[in-house]
Design a protein around this motif. Structure first.
Motif, PDB file in Angstrom:
ATOM      1  N   LEU A 358       0.835  -1.201   0.000  1.00 41.74           N
ATOM      2  CA  LEU A 358       0.000   0.000   0.000  1.00 41.74           C
ATOM      3  C   LEU A 358       0.867   1.248   0.000  1.00 41.74           C
ATOM      4  O   LEU A 358       0.582   2.221  -0.728  1.00 41.74           O
ATOM      5  CB  LEU A 358      -0.926  -0.008   1.216  1.00 41.74           C
ATOM      6  N   ARG A 359       1.945   1.229   0.762  1.00 44.24           N
ATOM      7  CA  ARG A 359       2.830   2.394   0.819  1.00 44.24           C
ATOM      8  C   ARG A 359       3.440   2.685  -0.558  1.00 44.24           C
ATOM      9  O   ARG A 359       3.523   3.836  -0.993  1.00 44.24           O
ATOM     10  CB  ARG A 359       3.942   2.153   1.845  1.00 44.24           C
ATOM     11  N   VAL A 360       3.850   1.637  -1.264  1.00 45.40           N
ATOM     12  CA  VAL A 360       4.375   1.823  -2.620  1.00 45.40           C
ATOM     13  C   VAL A 360       3.295   2.393  -3.530  1.00 45.40           C
ATOM     14  O   VAL A 360       3.543   3.315  -4.311  1.00 45.40           O
ATOM     15  CB  VAL A 360       4.914   0.497  -3.180  1.00 45.40           C
ATOM     16  N   GLN A 361       2.071   1.871  -3.417  1.00 47.45           N
ATOM     17  CA  GLN A 361       0.971   2.370  -4.246  1.00 47.45           C
ATOM     18  C   GLN A 361       0.701   3.847  -3.966  1.00 47.45           C
ATOM     19  O   GLN A 361       0.399   4.624  -4.883  1.00 47.45           O
ATOM     20  CB  GLN A 361      -0.295   1.555  -3.974  1.00 47.45           C
ATOM     21  N   GLN A 362       0.841   4.250  -2.729  1.00 45.53           N
ATOM     22  CA  GLN A 362       0.645   5.656  -2.374  1.00 45.53           C
ATOM     23  C   GLN A 362       1.731   6.541  -2.993  1.00 45.53           C
ATOM     24  O   GLN A 362       1.458   7.670  -3.412  1.00 45.53           O
ATOM     25  CB  GLN A 362       0.607   5.800  -0.854  1.00 45.53           C
ATOM     26  N   VAL A 363       2.956   6.028  -3.067  1.00 43.39           N
ATOM     27  CA  VAL A 363       4.028   6.774  -3.734  1.00 43.39           C
ATOM     28  C   VAL A 363       3.707   6.937  -5.213  1.00 43.39           C
ATOM     29  O   VAL A 363       3.817   8.036  -5.775  1.00 43.39           O
ATOM     30  CB  VAL A 363       5.388   6.075  -3.552  1.00 43.39           C
ATOM     31  N   LEU A 364       3.276   5.857  -5.866  1.00 42.33           N
ATOM     32  CA  LEU A 364       2.939   5.920  -7.289  1.00 42.33           C
ATOM     33  C   LEU A 364       1.812   6.918  -7.542  1.00 42.33           C
ATOM     34  O   LEU A 364       1.862   7.701  -8.498  1.00 42.33           O
ATOM     35  CB  LEU A 364       2.539   4.539  -7.804  1.00 42.33           C
ATOM     36  N   ALA A 365       0.797   6.883  -6.694  1.00 42.95           N
ATOM     37  CA  ALA A 365      -0.328   7.802  -6.841  1.00 42.95           C
ATOM     38  C   ALA A 365       0.114   9.252  -6.648  1.00 42.95           C
ATOM     39  O   ALA A 365      -0.365  10.164  -7.345  1.00 42.95           O
ATOM     40  CB  ALA A 365      -1.431   7.451  -5.847  1.00 42.95           C
ATOM     41  N   ALA A 366       1.029   9.472  -5.708  1.00 43.93           N
ATOM     42  CA  ALA A 366       1.526  10.825  -5.477  1.00 43.93           C
ATOM     43  C   ALA A 366       2.320  11.330  -6.679  1.00 43.93           C
ATOM     44  O   ALA A 366       2.250  12.515  -7.039  1.00 43.93           O
ATOM     45  CB  ALA A 366       2.382  10.859  -4.212  1.00 43.93           C
ATOM     46  N   VAL A 367       3.083  10.438  -7.322  1.00 41.98           N
ATOM     47  CA  VAL A 367       3.817  10.827  -8.531  1.00 41.98           C
ATOM     48  C   VAL A 367       2.838  11.210  -9.638  1.00 41.98           C
ATOM     49  O   VAL A 367       3.022  12.228 -10.326  1.00 41.98           O
ATOM     50  CB  VAL A 367       4.749   9.689  -8.997  1.00 41.98           C
ATOM     51  N   GLU A 368       1.780  10.432  -9.823  1.00 39.35           N
ATOM     52  CA  GLU A 368       0.772  10.753 -10.833  1.00 39.35           C
ATOM     53  C   GLU A 368       0.105  12.093 -10.542  1.00 39.35           C
ATOM     54  O   GLU A 368      -0.105  12.905 -11.453  1.00 39.35           O
ATOM     55  CB  GLU A 368      -0.271   9.644 -10.902  1.00 39.35           C
ATOM     56  N   ALA A 369      -0.220  12.323  -9.273  1.00 36.54           N
ATOM     57  CA  ALA A 369      -0.846  13.595  -8.902  1.00 36.54           C
ATOM     58  C   ALA A 369       0.108  14.762  -9.125  1.00 36.54           C
ATOM     59  O   ALA A 369      -0.292  15.843  -9.582  1.00 36.54           O
ATOM     60  CB  ALA A 369      -1.297  13.542  -7.440  1.00 36.54           C
ATOM     61  N   SER A 370       1.390  14.543  -8.832  1.00 33.45           N
ATOM     62  CA  SER A 370       2.382  15.594  -9.036  1.00 33.45           C
ATOM     63  C   SER A 370       2.561  15.909 -10.514  1.00 33.45           C
ATOM     64  O   SER A 370       2.689  17.079 -10.906  1.00 33.45           O
ATOM     65  CB  SER A 370       3.717  15.163  -8.429  1.00 33.45           C
TER      66      SER A 370
END
Length: 379
Positions: A358-370
């Motif tokens: 989940l933590r990795v998925q949150q990083v990926l989502a944050a990159v997409e949002a950025s």
């Protein structure tokens, strides 16, 4: 095991080999393989060593002879299968990236937490953390040999779709894959760096690019290759390359690059870490080697040393060949199976857990949002 393509073959070899080289407290029995096409699944079961083939994954959840469900399907099916299997009391090993969205990953992590209260375990298949050289790198960081970590540089460079005529596969479809290079290979370097450092990414700023927006439809596809259909094309709905900066909770600054357009780079997962006392460097295209610089040595003779990570005292290596005989890509999957079985037998959570996934998925989502907002994003 559910799914029998590229990852299915890798996982099957791991289950076959693990009990033959490692002393395991439980012995894996390869009972049933599940796939969508009956004929292809039966052929895969025969080839890969599974006793039986079925086409309905839900049917295996009621079977008393199935204790583990190994998920090797595209990402759009991970959440449904994993949650159902855990709720049915089956231990779960799930390929990365764990899910296609944070919401799916949350549901999976919550299911894993419920299951753990009943002694049922779940693990994400980030296989590269089982490469002995990265295990040694983690040990050196944990021992303080690098001092305070300042910089992390991570790349995952491939070239398998640099040809614009390469056919459209499920990995280029956002509905099935979630994201492109970011999730497929970027997830690996996110997990690997967090594993080696024992730290987490707290903030990111990134950009995503699609170089070839339209590709020929595939008439056949296997692994990372396929045959293009004549005259028919479809849209690429994921990124071809991802670049992002990161800050780690412990203060280190990171730079990450994931691309499938690095011509000539076949599987170059590279990590360099610079600290106040030393540095480490690793490249999976030379996977049995770790480069280590000890900054406390006399500067007249100090320099990067090339460590062949093939000694019995190195992580996992003692179970294999005599010193100096290198390992390959498939061995990380065997180590993954070994760690999973040992954790299940010990009644402990294998790592990386679904919470880690989940933590990795949150990083990926944050990159997409950025990439969309062009601003720094908290993870």
């Amino acid at each position: 095991m559910i799914g029998h393509a590229f990852m299915g073959a890798a996982h099957s070899q791991a289950w076959r080999v693990a009990p033959r080289f490692f002393d395991l407290p439980l012995r894996p029995v390869m009972s049933v393989l599940c796939g969508r096409d009956a004929e292809r699944t039966a052929a895969a079961a025969e080839r890969l060593g599974w006793a039986e083939a079925v086409t309905d994954w839900k049917s295996v959840l009621d079977r008393d002879d199935v204790h583990v469900v190994d998920i090797c399907t595209p990402g759009d099916t991970h959440a449904e299968i994993a949650v159902a299997a855990l709720d049915a009391g089956k231990h779960v090993l799930c390929e990365k990236p764990m899910a296609n969205s944070v919401a799916e990953a949350v549901a999976m992590a919550e299911a894993a937490e419920r299951a753990a209260q009943r002694g049922v375990r779940a693990m994400v298949g980030f296989s590269y953390r089982r490469v002995p050289a990265l295990g040694l790198a983690r040990d050196l960081v944990a021992q303080g040999r690098l001092g305070r970590i300042h910089h992390v540089r991570a790349q995952y460079l491939q070239d398998w779709i640099v040809d614009p005529a390469a056919p459209l596969s499920w990995r280029l479809d956002k509905e099935k894959a979630g994201s492109g290079a970011l999730g497929d290979i970027g997830a690996h370097i996110v997990d690997a760096t967090q594993f080696v450092l024992g730290d987490t990414i707290s903030e990111v700023m990134g950009t995503l690019v699609t170089f070839v927006p339209e590709r020929p439809l595939a008439s056949t596809h296997s692994g990372l290759s396929g045959t293009a259909a004549t005259g028919q094309t479809g849209p690429v709905t994921v990124d071809d390359a991802a670049l992002f900066l990161a800050r780690f909770a412990g203060g280190a600054l990171g730079s990450f690059e994931a691309t499938r357009f690095a011509n000539g780079r076949k599987n170059a997962l590279r990590i360099e870490i610079n600290g106040s006392k030393g540095s480490l460097a690793f490249d999976f295209e030379d996977m049995n080697v770790l480069e280590f610089f000890d900054g406390t040595e006399d500067s007249a003779v100090a320099g990067f040393r090339r460590i062949m990570v093939t000694e019995p005292e190195h992580p996992y290596v003692g179970a294999w060949w005599p010193a100096g005989h290198g390992l390959g890509y498939e061995h990380a999957f065997t180590h993954q199976a070994v760690d999973f079985v040992r954790a299940v037998a010990a009644g402990t959570d294998p790592t990386p857990t679904f919470a880690d996934g989940l933590r990795v998925q949150q990083v990926l989502a944050a990159v997409e949002a950025s990439a969309e907002s062009r601003t720094w994003q908290q993870v």
